[in-house]
Design an enzyme around this catalytic site. Structure first.
Site, short mmCIF file in Angstrom:
data_model
loop_
_atom_site.label_atom_id
_atom_site.label_comp_id
_atom_site.label_asym_id
_atom_site.label_seq_id
_atom_site.Cartn_x
_atom_site.Cartn_y
_atom_site.Cartn_z
N ALA A 10 0.81 -1.22 0.00
CA ALA A 10 0.00 0.00 0.00
C ALA A 10 0.84 1.27 0.00
O ALA A 10 0.35 2.36 -0.26
CB ALA A 10 -0.94 -0.01 1.20
N GLY A 11 2.13 1.10 0.30
CA GLY A 11 2.99 2.29 0.45
C GLY A 11 3.16 3.05 -0.85
O GLY A 11 3.06 2.50 -1.95
N ARG A 15 10.31 7.84 -2.04
CA ARG A 15 11.67 8.06 -2.52
C ARG A 15 11.88 7.67 -3.99
O ARG A 15 12.92 7.98 -4.57
CB ARG A 15 12.67 7.29 -1.63
CG ARG A 15 12.93 8.01 -0.33
CD ARG A 15 13.69 7.12 0.64
NE ARG A 15 12.81 6.11 1.25
CZ ARG A 15 13.23 5.12 2.03
NH1 ARG A 15 14.52 4.97 2.27
NH2 ARG A 15 12.37 4.27 2.55
N GLY A 77 -0.12 1.11 9.32
CA GLY A 77 0.89 0.15 9.79
C GLY A 77 0.70 -1.22 9.17
O GLY A 77 -0.34 -1.52 8.57
N ASN A 227 13.68 0.99 -2.34
CA ASN A 227 13.05 2.25 -1.95
C ASN A 227 13.31 3.38 -2.92
O ASN A 227 12.58 4.36 -2.95
CB ASN A 227 13.55 2.67 -0.57
CG ASN A 227 13.15 1.66 0.49
OD1 ASN A 227 11.99 1.26 0.54
ND2 ASN A 227 14.10 1.22 1.28
N LYS A 350 8.34 -5.90 -42.68
CA LYS A 350 7.18 -5.72 -41.82
C LYS A 350 6.07 -6.68 -42.21
O LYS A 350 5.71 -6.75 -43.38
CB LYS A 350 6.68 -4.27 -41.94
CG LYS A 350 5.57 -3.94 -40.97
CD LYS A 350 4.53 -3.02 -41.57
CE LYS A 350 3.32 -3.79 -42.04
NZ LYS A 350 2.27 -2.98 -42.60
N TYR A 386 1.58 1.06 -49.43
CA TYR A 386 0.68 2.00 -48.75
C TYR A 386 0.39 3.15 -49.69
O TYR A 386 1.30 3.77 -50.26
CB TYR A 386 1.41 2.51 -47.49
CG TYR A 386 0.63 3.44 -46.61
CD1 TYR A 386 -0.65 3.11 -46.17
CD2 TYR A 386 1.19 4.64 -46.16
CE1 TYR A 386 -1.35 3.96 -45.33
CE2 TYR A 386 0.50 5.48 -45.32
CZ TYR A 386 -0.77 5.14 -44.91
OH TYR A 386 -1.46 5.98 -44.07
N SER A 404 17.52 -5.49 -59.08
CA SER A 404 17.81 -4.44 -58.10
C SER A 404 16.98 -3.19 -58.37
O SER A 404 16.60 -2.90 -59.51
CB SER A 404 19.29 -4.07 -58.16
OG SER A 404 20.04 -5.18 -57.72
C1 UD1 Z 1 9.05 -3.62 8.44
C2 UD1 Z 1 9.05 -4.38 9.78
C3 UD1 Z 1 10.50 -4.53 10.26
C4 UD1 Z 1 11.32 -5.26 9.21
C5 UD1 Z 1 11.21 -4.54 7.87
C6 UD1 Z 1 11.84 -5.38 6.80
C7 UD1 Z 1 6.98 -3.65 10.83
C8 UD1 Z 1 6.38 -2.83 11.89
N1 UD1 Z 1 8.29 -3.62 10.74
O1 UD1 Z 1 9.56 -2.32 8.71
O2 UD1 Z 1 10.52 -5.29 11.46
O3 UD1 Z 1 12.67 -5.32 9.62
O4 UD1 Z 1 9.83 -4.34 7.50
O5 UD1 Z 1 11.89 -4.67 5.60
O6 UD1 Z 1 6.28 -4.37 10.14
N2 UD1 Z 1 2.70 -1.26 4.22
C9 UD1 Z 1 1.39 -1.22 3.93
N3 UD1 Z 1 0.56 -0.53 4.75
C10 UD1 Z 1 0.98 0.12 5.85
C11 UD1 Z 1 2.37 0.08 6.14
C12 UD1 Z 1 3.21 -0.62 5.32
O7 UD1 Z 1 0.93 -1.79 2.94
O8 UD1 Z 1 0.16 0.72 6.54
C13 UD1 Z 1 3.58 -2.01 3.35
C14 UD1 Z 1 4.59 -1.14 2.65
O9 UD1 Z 1 4.12 -0.70 1.37
C15 UD1 Z 1 5.80 -2.05 2.52
C16 UD1 Z 1 5.66 -2.99 3.71
O10 UD1 Z 1 4.33 -2.91 4.14
O11 UD1 Z 1 5.72 -2.81 1.34
C17 UD1 Z 1 6.64 -2.67 4.84
O12 UD1 Z 1 6.31 -1.41 5.38
P1 UD1 Z 1 7.40 -0.41 5.90
O13 UD1 Z 1 6.73 0.78 6.44
O14 UD1 Z 1 8.43 -0.19 4.87
O15 UD1 Z 1 8.03 -1.23 7.12
P2 UD1 Z 1 9.48 -1.07 7.70
O16 UD1 Z 1 9.56 0.16 8.49
O17 UD1 Z 1 10.46 -1.27 6.63
CA CA Z 2 10.60 -0.87 4.50
#
Ligand code: UD1
Ligand code: CA
Length: 455
Positions: A10-11, A15, A77, A227, A350, A386, A404
């Site tokens: 979902a992120g 970056r 989260g 990232n 072609k 064409y 030719s």
């Molecule tokens: C997470 C882990 C961490 C681990 C690391 C490995 C948690 C709390 N921590 O941290 O222990 O070492 O991954 O890379 O899980 N995402 C969603 N929705 C959200 C939040 C995140 O879909 O609400 C997705 C992001 O798009 C990403 C993945 O979950 O693909 C990880 O999220 P991210 O915020 O990058 O977690 P980290 O801080 O890297």
């Molecule tokens: Ca991450």
């Protein structure tokens, strides 16, 4: 035991500085998410669910029938993200892989191994962990005195002693689904980032005396999250090298792996040689004993055996065994080059079919043509296919010989064994075995230069 997978994606991927959702950035010929979907499928996940947020529309379009997509509107989260898949899994009682959408290097075999260990130990949760020389930024795996996993602590919540731990959480897990979602709902966001951490599930399970296992990953590179575009290019290099290594192991010579670009899934037969600056892309298959390159770009083509192609571009076409192409040929979509055909220098083809043993050796444009066997197309021959509105067909029957610098004004047909005189503009069919001439006869004016100069 049935296996499902949830991919957290979902992120936004801030970056990347992109309008495209991070997980849709292509690497090694397909979006990162495509690699992850392949990996979970290879591990045996029959149900695949992607949690999308930013750019969900594009994610849905990309995954098509390969997965179901659920929406996480606010990114509260990783635990909250996984909870979005609850409805999709309410009738599912097997095991669940959880992975991130931005780890395109993760191997299917690694996930299969994780799921196997999980099953064999009867664990409620199994973590994939890795030792990192520099664990900064990762969640740390905290173990009890007896060595069992106790919990995970995030970098921002860790004590100075915990920060010394080098064993990290890769963010890849396997869970038993029954009881999982109820436990996820107990997680609170009382932490440094105010997020619902999926990692908290581990502590919840161990406190209840449930079985939590860890599998250590040998090659930590596999779980490297992407990232930004610098990491993307590094991942591309790793994927590329893996593909090339597999090909070399299967009997293909890659002369310079640092300068050869072959998409994952491209098939190449034994004893073929790929020369530098060559791109073999998409759904391409190359037979055995071929020499491809240097400097060629082949996309979505089927290439037979013992074919030679140099400094050429070919797209969505078939090239028969024993054909020789280039240098500097351009073979456009819908072309079928027969066996033992020669397509020479500066030739564009072609949507044409060229029969066995025919030759188009120099400087030609052949479009919408059907060419029989053993036809010779002279240097500089052009199909005029064409008229500004429509495209028309040119037919050259077996053994025809085109002199030719001929223009073939389509629709037009040159019969079997017929000859077209060099420099002709052919607007009418030439019957079999006839000579077609369509140009002004040459006249020589005697003493013309002398008369000019005496004026
Ligand atoms: C997470 C882990 C961490 C681990 C690391 C490995 C948690 C709390 N921590 O941290 O222990 O070492 O991954 O890379 O899980 N995402 C969603 N929705 C959200 C939040 C995140 O879909 O609400 C997705 C992001 O798009 C990403 C993945 O979950 O693909 C990880 O999220 P991210 O915020 O990058 O977690 P980290 O801080 O890297
Ligand atoms: Ca991450």
């Amino acid at each position: 035991m049935e296996l499902a997978a949830v991919i957290l994606a979902a992120g936004k991927g801030t970056r990347m500085k992109s309008d495209l959702p991070k997980v849709l950035h292509p690497v090694g010929g397909k979006p990162m998410l495509g690699h992850v979907l392949d990996a979970v499928a290879r591990a045996g996940a029959t149900q695949r669910i992607v949690v999308a947020g930013f750019g969900a529309r594009q994610v849905i379009d990309f995954v098509g029938n390969d997965a179901r997509v659920v929406l996480q509107e606010k990114q509260l989260g990783t635990a909250h993200a996984l909870l979005q898949a609850e409805d999709e899994l309410k009738d599912f009682s097997g095991d669940l892989l959880v992975v991130c959408g931005d780890t395109p290097l993760l191997r299917g075999s690694t996930l299969a191994n994780l799921a196997r260990h999980h099953r064999e130990t009867g664990a409620a949760a199994t973590l994939l962990t890795a030792e990192m020389a520099d664990p900064t930024g990762y969640g740390r795996v905290i173990r009890a005195a007896n060595g069992n996993v106790a919990r995970i602590v995030e970098q921002k919540d860790a004590s100075p002693e915990e920060l010394q731990v080098k064993e990290i959480n890769t963010g890849v897990y396997c869970f038993k689904v029954p009881g999982l979602f109820a436990a996820l709902k107990e997680i609170s966001p009382a932490n440094a980032q105010g997020e619902y951490y999926l990692t908290d599930i581990i502590g919840i399970f161990t406190q209840r005396g449930m079985n939590v296992q860890a599998v250590a990953l040998a090659d930590a590179q596999e779980v490297q999250g992407i990232n930004d575009r610098i990491q993307l290019s590094r991942a591309a290099a790793v994927l590329r090298r893996r593909t090339l290594d597999d090909l070399m192991a299967s009997g293909v010579t890659i002369v310079d792996p640092n300068n050869t670009y072959i998409d994952q899934g491209v098939k190449i037969g034994r004893d073929s040689t790929i020369l530098p600056f060559t791109f073999l892309l998409g759904n391409t298959e190359v037979g055995s004993g071929c020499t491809i390159g240097p400097g060629s770009k082949i996309t979505d083509c089927m290439i037979g055996e013992q074919v030679e192609i140099q400094y050429s571009v070919a797209i969505a076409s078939r090239i028969g065994s024993g054909a020789v192409v280039g240098p500097y040929a351009y073979i456009r979509p819908g072309t079928v080059v027969g066996e033992q055909v020669k397509i020479g220098d500066f030739v564009e083809i072609k949507k044409s079919t060229i029969g066995k043993g025919s030759k188009i050796p120099h400087l030609s444009y052949v479009g919408d043509a059907v060419i029989g066997e053993k036809v010779n197309v002279g240097a500089g021959t052009i199909t005029c296919n064409y008229d500004g509105k429509n495209k028309y067909q040119t037919i050259l029957e077996d053994n025809a010989f085109i002199g030719s610098n001929t223009n073939l004004v389509a629709p037009v047909k040159v019969g079997q064994g017929a000859v077209v005189a060099a420099g002709s503009t052919i607007t009418e069919d030439v019957p079999p075995n006839a000579l077609g001439v369509a140009r002004e006869r040459q006249t020589n004016v005697e003493n013309w230069v002398k008369r000019r100069d005496s004026k």
